[in-house]
Write an enzyme that holds these catalytic residues in place. Structure first.
Site, PDB file in Angstrom:
ATOM      1  N   GLU A 146       0.814  -1.226   0.000  1.00 10.62           N
ATOM      2  CA  GLU A 146       0.000   0.000   0.000  1.00 10.62           C
ATOM      3  C   GLU A 146       0.842   1.269   0.000  1.00 10.62           C
ATOM      4  OE1 GLU A 146      -2.445  -3.345   1.774  1.00 10.62           O
ATOM      5  OE2 GLU A 146      -0.434  -2.512   2.179  1.00 10.62           O
ATOM      6  N   PHE A 154     -11.522  -6.291  14.198  1.00 13.52           N
ATOM      7  CA  PHE A 154     -10.459  -6.805  13.336  1.00 13.52           C
ATOM      8  C   PHE A 154     -10.094  -5.783  12.268  1.00 13.52           C
ATOM      9  CE2 PHE A 154      -9.218  -9.264   9.482  1.00 13.52           C
ATOM     10  CZ  PHE A 154      -8.003  -9.750   9.966  1.00 13.52           C
ATOM     11  N   GLN A 155      -8.826  -5.477  12.161  1.00 15.62           N
ATOM     12  CA  GLN A 155      -8.275  -4.517  11.207  1.00 15.62           C
ATOM     13  C   GLN A 155      -8.902  -3.128  11.344  1.00 15.62           C
ATOM     14  OE1 GLN A 155      -8.241  -6.311   7.230  1.00 15.62           O
ATOM     15  NE2 GLN A 155      -6.220  -7.173   7.665  1.00 15.62           N
ATOM     16  N   LYS A 215     -17.441   0.175   6.041  1.00 15.82           N
ATOM     17  CA  LYS A 215     -17.990  -0.910   5.236  1.00 15.82           C
ATOM     18  C   LYS A 215     -19.509  -0.856   5.218  1.00 15.82           C
ATOM     19  CE  LYS A 215     -17.283  -5.851   4.394  1.00 15.82           C
ATOM     20  NZ  LYS A 215     -16.568  -7.082   4.851  1.00 15.82           N
ATOM     21  N   MET A 264      24.705   8.025   1.742  1.00 14.06           N
ATOM     22  CA  MET A 264      24.671   9.342   2.369  1.00 14.06           C
ATOM     23  C   MET A 264      25.011   9.249   3.854  1.00 14.06           C
ATOM     24  SD  MET A 264      24.415  12.528   1.706  1.00 14.06           S
ATOM     25  CE  MET A 264      23.407  12.949   0.281  1.00 14.06           C
TER      26      MET A 264
END
Length: 600
Positions: free
Chosen positions: A70, A132-133, A182, A498
């Site tokens: 993502e 959940f999530q 949802k 760097m």
């Protein structure tokens, strides 16, 4: 009319009195709204809380690109936005998927990149239950985005998404998150277009105050040592032609910050290069000795100013920015102008012309004599490596010469980013794409992917370091499957370059945890990895191989390609101003600093 203007016109339209309505689910409304807003490409990944939306997405006109992570979706949306000037779009699910986009949101926020991230959320009844999530992504994203919405009702979906795109693409651009439950996706609504928008208090700056423009014009024509300090805001506003006109009539030098590379042509002798920590001596010297700094869409970032108290000590400041919060935030503006840069320069050009007619044009001969002396005495360059291994600067010079200014170049973050800014010649805006404010390693590959989707007819080179590359190289699979033929120039020195440079200079060469290889064994074998993904790939060790390898890559356009350039780990980025010190202490090369002349 620009795409932004078209978009603003669409989203500001008043609803028709006889709008027809259609009953649909919230999920269908998400897809329909995106289509109606003119979105053509989205980057994302499905999951439980966004699954209702992925069903109608399958039948839509939208080109959905399935990413492998993502964060990659967010950076791809950024690359798309920067290459096209449109608003980039990402769709992901809740919880860890949503939190994976936070880095891209923070990156876009600091660099003023217009993206909209749509996230699924657990059902409204489950919010706050540690479902959940579940994650409070609105709360997490609020400090690092332009705005965040939580949508719990289906009927709000068209308005909130339209508002998100309007917010992202107008005023000072930036990222906006829309978190949609949802339950809202599964519920039904009466859909009509266009939706009503409700953004009380949101009034982006437009026209500048005429009095301030006149004062700026007077200051410009009277200055004896002026400089245009140009930032990424000028790219976002599309004001590059107006800047060219202003420079033509004033003969004033220009310095372009990292996100502004290409907005003013490198081939123009007025361009002194990039200022700041790894800027050219001439660009840094121009700011330090100027009597007038005209800041255009720049925010006086610490990487440009060094120690702020000693930055441009003799200069009055004209500061033009669309965001009033930036004016006098770091450096007090003597002449502040809040306004859209394109609109402001359209007003400033005739004001300057009038002021020149009334007062005459300043004689900048002495100023240019000084600046040209700096440019000639301290040109950009590099020394051959002591170990005889390929110099990365040579690779990028040859890439610039062969791929040319029509190519789009994206970078990761590290030494290769600075060398790309220094040694590739840029002639056009939106052809250099990099993570500038946040300095996000892993930005390069997904940003290149997004740029190529947005500009399919352009050659897109992803210039990455071997450290940065390993953070997001899984998006090469996305490129192969979706036939996105980016070209990767891997500047491979087997170290975190760097960080190692700083350890060399400031930590007595104690190289704590910056080696990416084990002795002579490099893990992974990047050519084998690229071939496993389905890329064409090869390795380059010496200068006599460089041109042929780049030309080989330029001729492969049916799939992505990678060149593993093995370069010296001892190569350094010069010039350099150490963090927190005065720009007067710029090092042209290790142990050598310019002898600044006190008088112009």
């Amino acid at each position: 009319m620009s795409s932004r203007a078209k978009h603003s016109e669409t989203t500001r339209s008043k609803p028709a009195q006889d709008k027809r309505t259609v009953t649909m689910t919230g999920a269908e409304a998400i897809v329909k709204t995106l289509e109606n807003l003119g979105v053509t490409d989205v980057f994302g990944m499905p999951g439980g809380a966004i699954l209702p939306t992925y069903d109608p997405l399958m039948d839509s006109k939208l080109n959905h690109i399935l990413v492998r992570h993502e964060q990659g979706a967010g950076h791809a949306a950024e690359g798309y936005a920067l290459a096209t000037g449109k608003v980039g779009c990402t769709i992901v699910t809740s919880g860890p998927a949503a939190t994976n986009t936070l880095t891209a949101l923070a990156d876009a926020n600091l660099d003023s990149v217009p993206i909209v991230v749509i996230t699924g959320q657990v059902g409204a009844n489950f919010i706050g239950t540690d479902a959940f999530q579940e994650a409070d992504i609105v709360g997490a994203s609020m400090p690092i985005s332009k705005h965040s919405f939580l949508v719990t009702k289906a009927e709000e979906i068209p308005s909130r998404i339209a508002e998100a795109f309007h917010l992202a693409g107008t005023g000072r651009p930036g990222p906006v998150l829309v978190d949609i439950t949802k339950s809202a996706q599964n519920a039904t609504l009466e859909f009509s277009w266009p939706p009503a928008m409700d953004l009380p208090g949101y009034k982006p700056a437009g026209k500048p105050h005429p009095k301030q423009v006149r004062q700026a014009a007077q200051a410009i024509v009277q200055a004896q040592a002026p400089v245009f300090y140009v930032g990424g805001g000028l790219v976002r506003s599309g004001a590059h032609q107006e800047l060219v006109q202003l420079v033509e009539q004033t003969d004033i030098p220009v310095v372009t910050t990292l996100p502004a590379r290409g907005v003013f042509p490198d081939s123009d002798p007025h361009n002194l290069g990039m200022p700041g920590m790894h800027g050219t001596v001439a660009a840094v010297g121009a700011l330090q000795r100027a009597d007038l700094v005209i800041a255009l869409g720049a925010r006086f970032d610490d990487r440009v100013t060094g120690n702020l108290d000693s930055f441009a000590p003799r200069a009055k400041v004209v500061h033009v920015d669309i965001d009033a919060a930036e004016i006098s935030k770091n450096r007090v503006a003597d002449i502040p102008i809040v306004g859209d840069l394109k609109t402001t320069l359209e007003a400033l050009n005739p004001a300057v012309k009038k002021a020149i007619g009334e007062n005459g044009k300043a004689n900048l001969t002495g100023w240019w004599t000084y600046l040209n002396r700096l440019r000639e005495t301290y040109p950009l360059g590099y020394t051959e490596t002591d170990d005889g291994i390929l110099a990365p600067q040579y690779v990028l010079q040859r890439l610039s010469a062969i791929a040319g200014p029509d190519a789009i170049y994206t970078t990761g973050v590290g030494q290769h980013q600075m060398w790309s800014a220094q040694f590739i010649e840029y002639e056009k805006p939106r052809h250099f794409i990099s993570s500038c404010g946040l300095g996000t390693m892993g930005y390069c590959i997904p940003a290149a992917m997004g740029a190529k989707v947005g500009q399919p007819d352009k050659v897109v080179w992803a210039i990455d370091g071997d450290g940065s590359f390993q953070m997001t190289n899984q998006e090469l699979a996305t490129c192969v499957i979706n036939k996105i033929p980016i070209k990767v120039a891997l500047i491979n020195n087997s170290v975190l370059g760097m960080v190692r440079q700083w350890q060399t200079l400031f930590y007595n060469e104690r190289y704590s945890h910056t080696n990416l290889a084990s002795g002579d064994t490099q893990v992974p074998n990047f050519v084998a990895l690229a071939e496993a993904y389905g890329l064409a790939a090869r390795r380059v060790y010496s200068e006599d191989e460089v041109d042929e390898a780049i030309e080989w890559a330029m001729n492969i356009n049916d799939r992505p390609v990678l060149i593993d350039f093995r370069v010296s780990k001892d190569a350094m980025v010069w010039p350099m101003v150490a963090a927190g010190v005065s720009n007067n202490e710029i090092n042209y090369a290790r142990g050598l600093a310019p002898e600044w002349e006190q008088d112009v």
